[in-house]
Write a protein that holds these residues in place. Structure first.
Motif, PDB file in Angstrom:
ATOM      1  N   GLY A  38       0.834  -1.198   0.000  1.00  0.00           N
ATOM      2  CA  GLY A  38       0.000   0.000   0.000  1.00  0.00           C
ATOM      3  C   GLY A  38       0.866   1.243   0.000  1.00  0.00           C
ATOM      4  N   VAL A  39       0.242   2.380  -0.247  1.00  0.00           N
ATOM      5  CA  VAL A  39       0.998   3.639  -0.251  1.00  0.00           C
ATOM      6  C   VAL A  39       1.303   4.057   1.185  1.00  0.00           C
ATOM      7  CG1 VAL A  39       0.216   4.528  -2.479  1.00  0.00           C
ATOM      8  CG2 VAL A  39      -1.193   4.909  -0.437  1.00  0.00           C
ATOM      9  N   PRO A  40       2.446   4.760   1.395  1.00  0.00           N
ATOM     10  CA  PRO A  40       2.796   5.214   2.749  1.00  0.00           C
ATOM     11  C   PRO A  40       2.027   6.494   3.099  1.00  0.00           C
ATOM     12  CG  PRO A  40       4.549   5.768   1.207  1.00  0.00           C
ATOM     13  CD  PRO A  40       3.511   5.030   0.414  1.00  0.00           C
ATOM     14  N   GLU A  41       0.718   6.372   3.201  1.00  0.00           N
ATOM     15  CA  GLU A  41      -0.137   7.537   3.444  1.00  0.00           C
ATOM     16  C   GLU A  41      -1.087   7.267   4.602  1.00  0.00           C
ATOM     17  OE1 GLU A  41      -1.980   8.773  -0.229  1.00  0.00           O
ATOM     18  OE2 GLU A  41      -0.044   9.017  -1.246  1.00  0.00           O
ATOM     19  N   HIS A  42      -1.690   8.346   5.085  1.00  0.00           N
ATOM     20  CA  HIS A  42      -2.524   8.299   6.292  1.00  0.00           C
ATOM     21  C   HIS A  42      -3.705   7.340   6.188  1.00  0.00           C
ATOM     22  CE1 HIS A  42      -3.716  11.225   3.436  1.00  0.00           C
ATOM     23  NE2 HIS A  42      -3.689  12.316   4.159  1.00  0.00           N
ATOM     24  N   PHE A  43      -4.201   7.098   4.969  1.00  0.00           N
ATOM     25  CA  PHE A  43      -5.304   6.150   4.786  1.00  0.00           C
ATOM     26  C   PHE A  43      -4.976   4.774   5.367  1.00  0.00           C
ATOM     27  CE2 PHE A  43      -5.673   9.138   1.226  1.00  0.00           C
ATOM     28  CZ  PHE A  43      -7.008   9.487   1.301  1.00  0.00           C
ATOM     29  N   ASN A  44      -3.696   4.412   5.343  1.00  0.00           N
ATOM     30  CA  ASN A  44      -3.303   3.045   5.699  1.00  0.00           C
ATOM     31  C   ASN A  44      -2.839   2.882   7.143  1.00  0.00           C
ATOM     32  OD1 ASN A  44      -3.922   1.740   3.266  1.00  0.00           O
ATOM     33  ND2 ASN A  44      -2.048   2.507   2.310  1.00  0.00           N
ATOM     34  N   LEU A  45      -2.954   3.933   7.949  1.00  0.00           N
ATOM     35  CA  LEU A  45      -2.570   3.775   9.355  1.00  0.00           C
ATOM     36  C   LEU A  45      -3.343   2.643  10.052  1.00  0.00           C
ATOM     37  CD1 LEU A  45      -0.758   4.721  11.654  1.00  0.00           C
ATOM     38  CD2 LEU A  45      -2.548   6.359  12.301  1.00  0.00           C
ATOM     39  N   PRO A  46      -4.643   2.419   9.744  1.00  0.00           N
ATOM     40  CA  PRO A  46      -5.332   1.299  10.399  1.00  0.00           C
ATOM     41  C   PRO A  46      -4.604  -0.041  10.244  1.00  0.00           C
ATOM     42  CG  PRO A  46      -6.949   2.701   9.330  1.00  0.00           C
ATOM     43  CD  PRO A  46      -5.596   3.230   8.931  1.00  0.00           C
ATOM     44  N   VAL A 101       4.685   1.288  -0.771  1.00  0.00           N
ATOM     45  CA  VAL A 101       4.980   1.482  -2.200  1.00  0.00           C
ATOM     46  C   VAL A 101       4.750   2.958  -2.537  1.00  0.00           C
ATOM     47  CG1 VAL A 101       4.438   0.746  -4.556  1.00  0.00           C
ATOM     48  CG2 VAL A 101       4.233  -0.887  -2.674  1.00  0.00           C
ATOM     49  N   PRO A 102       5.783   3.805  -2.357  1.00  0.00           N
ATOM     50  CA  PRO A 102       5.607   5.239  -2.621  1.00  0.00           C
ATOM     51  C   PRO A 102       5.309   5.551  -4.079  1.00  0.00           C
ATOM     52  CG  PRO A 102       7.915   4.718  -2.147  1.00  0.00           C
ATOM     53  CD  PRO A 102       7.122   3.497  -1.848  1.00  0.00           C
ATOM     54  N   GLY A 110       0.360   2.089  -9.994  1.00  0.00           N
ATOM     55  CA  GLY A 110       0.981   1.421 -11.152  1.00  0.00           C
ATOM     56  C   GLY A 110       1.992   0.377 -10.712  1.00  0.00           C
ATOM     57  N   LYS A 111       2.797   0.726  -9.715  1.00  0.00           N
ATOM     58  CA  LYS A 111       3.798  -0.205  -9.186  1.00  0.00           C
ATOM     59  C   LYS A 111       3.116  -1.388  -8.488  1.00  0.00           C
ATOM     60  CE  LYS A 111       7.915  -1.591  -7.713  1.00  0.00           C
ATOM     61  NZ  LYS A 111       8.941  -2.141  -8.626  1.00  0.00           N
ATOM     62  N   MET A 112       2.039  -1.117  -7.742  1.00  0.00           N
ATOM     63  CA  MET A 112       1.340  -2.208  -7.046  1.00  0.00           C
ATOM     64  C   MET A 112       0.686  -3.175  -8.025  1.00  0.00           C
ATOM     65  SD  MET A 112      -0.240  -0.665  -3.523  1.00  0.00           S
ATOM     66  CE  MET A 112      -0.701   0.973  -4.060  1.00  0.00           C
ATOM     67  N   CYS A 113       0.169  -2.654  -9.132  1.00  0.00           N
ATOM     68  CA  CYS A 113      -0.379  -3.529 -10.173  1.00  0.00           C
ATOM     69  C   CYS A 113       0.711  -4.478 -10.679  1.00  0.00           C
ATOM     70  CB  CYS A 113      -0.929  -2.696 -11.329  1.00  0.00           C
ATOM     71  SG  CYS A 113      -2.487  -1.852 -10.967  1.00  0.00           S
ATOM     72  N   GLN A 114       1.906  -3.929 -10.863  1.00  0.00           N
ATOM     73  CA  GLN A 114       3.041  -4.745 -11.306  1.00  0.00           C
ATOM     74  C   GLN A 114       3.378  -5.818 -10.274  1.00  0.00           C
ATOM     75  OE1 GLN A 114       6.636  -2.451 -12.077  1.00  0.00           O
ATOM     76  NE2 GLN A 114       7.909  -4.278 -11.934  1.00  0.00           N
TER      77      GLN A 114
END
Length: 281
Positions: A8-16, A38-39, A43-47
């Motif tokens: 996941g992205v290193p963003e606040h959405f993923n703190l849970p 995955v900063p 697109g990178k996560m799809c890969q």
């Protein structure tokens, strides 16, 4: 212990997710959930999903639907964030661009082809009645890459989640000239089909744990201060973001799925549409 890799992205959405991991909630049901930041984004996560480098991903809705339509053998098991993602449209603070119309036919910095920053640049162009065929892209991989590209003039504007880029607006690196909210829920949880087929119960356990946390997330004492500190945000910005953000514990409904896919098809981002039943599990 069953090892499960999730990205996941290193963003606040993923703190849970990080709270559940730190609290040992997955360990309690013998799941070793290994998180990868995955900063570079969707697109990178799809890969990573395509190449079997991750089992699951918390990923932008339009990006994974596009990639599944293009052959990514993964499924969407749930909506993670129901509210739209608010994309800020940013230019270098020293540039002459003052309004959205100034950016027509200018070059846009994107993290990579197929990423949210790529797809939403096309959605934004369509919203402005610009000719999407004239869009030019500069691949920059990360926010840092976008800062370099806008400052040295190899790209003219950059679209990224508004709150994550707010510190760069506050410190005078970027100027935000407009917002472009997604017309659908922003994040879903995707799982590789092979993994899902062999580990359906494990995936269900993971979803149950994260859903229990997201249901109560906003009520965790001082969660606004925790988020502000961890993600280098002003407290008032995080408080506004918390008001706007709604997590979900439900599947992606067919109406929304069709809306996303129809938009992608209309913009020539996918060649053919996938069936709802084959994508949503």
């Amino acid at each position: 212990m069953k090892t499960v890799r999730i990205a996941g992205v290193p963003e606040h959405f993923n703190l849970p997710w990080h709270l559940c991991i730190e609290n040992g909630e997955f360990d309690e049901v013998d799941i070793d959930l290994q998180w990868t930041d995955v900063p570079e984004g969707t697109g990178k996560m799809c890969q990573l999903l395509r190449e079997g480098e991750t089992d699951m991903a918390v990923i932008l809705t339009e990006g994974i639907i596009k990639d599944i339509a293009g052959g990514n053998e993964s499924s969407i098991v749930q909506v993670y964030v129901q509210s739209p993602l608010i994309w800020g449209i940013h230019v270098d603070a020293r540039s002459d661009y003052q309004q959205l119309s100034d950016l027509e036919n200018k070059k846009v910095a994107i993290s990579r082809i197929g990423s949210g920053s790529h797809l939403m640049a096309i959605v934004n162009a369509k919203n402005q009645n610009w000719n999407t065929q004239n869009l030019q892209f500069e691949i920059v991989n990360t926010i840092d890459g976008a800062v370099d590209a806008l400052s040295n003039g190899t790209a003219d504007y950059f679209m990224w989640e508004r709150f994550m880029t707010k510190p760069l607006v506050d410190n005078g690196t970027f100027r935000r000239i407009a917002d472009c909210p997604t017309p659908w829920p922003c994040f879903v949880i995707a799982v590789r089909n092979e993994f899902l087929k062999n580990n359906k119960h494990i995936v269900e356990q993971i979803l149950e744990i994260i859903n229990n946390t997201t249901t109560e997330f906003k009520y965790i004492p001082s969660i606004d201060r925790t988020l502000a500190s961890k993600y280098n945000q002003k407290l008032e910005d995080i408080q506004e973001w918390l008001k706007l953000t709604r997590w979900s514990q439900k599947k992606l409904d067919k109406l929304t799925f069709d809306k996303v896919q129809n938009q992608l098809f209309e913009l020539n981002l996918i060649a053919k549409k996938a069936d709802y039943e084959t994508v949503i599990k």
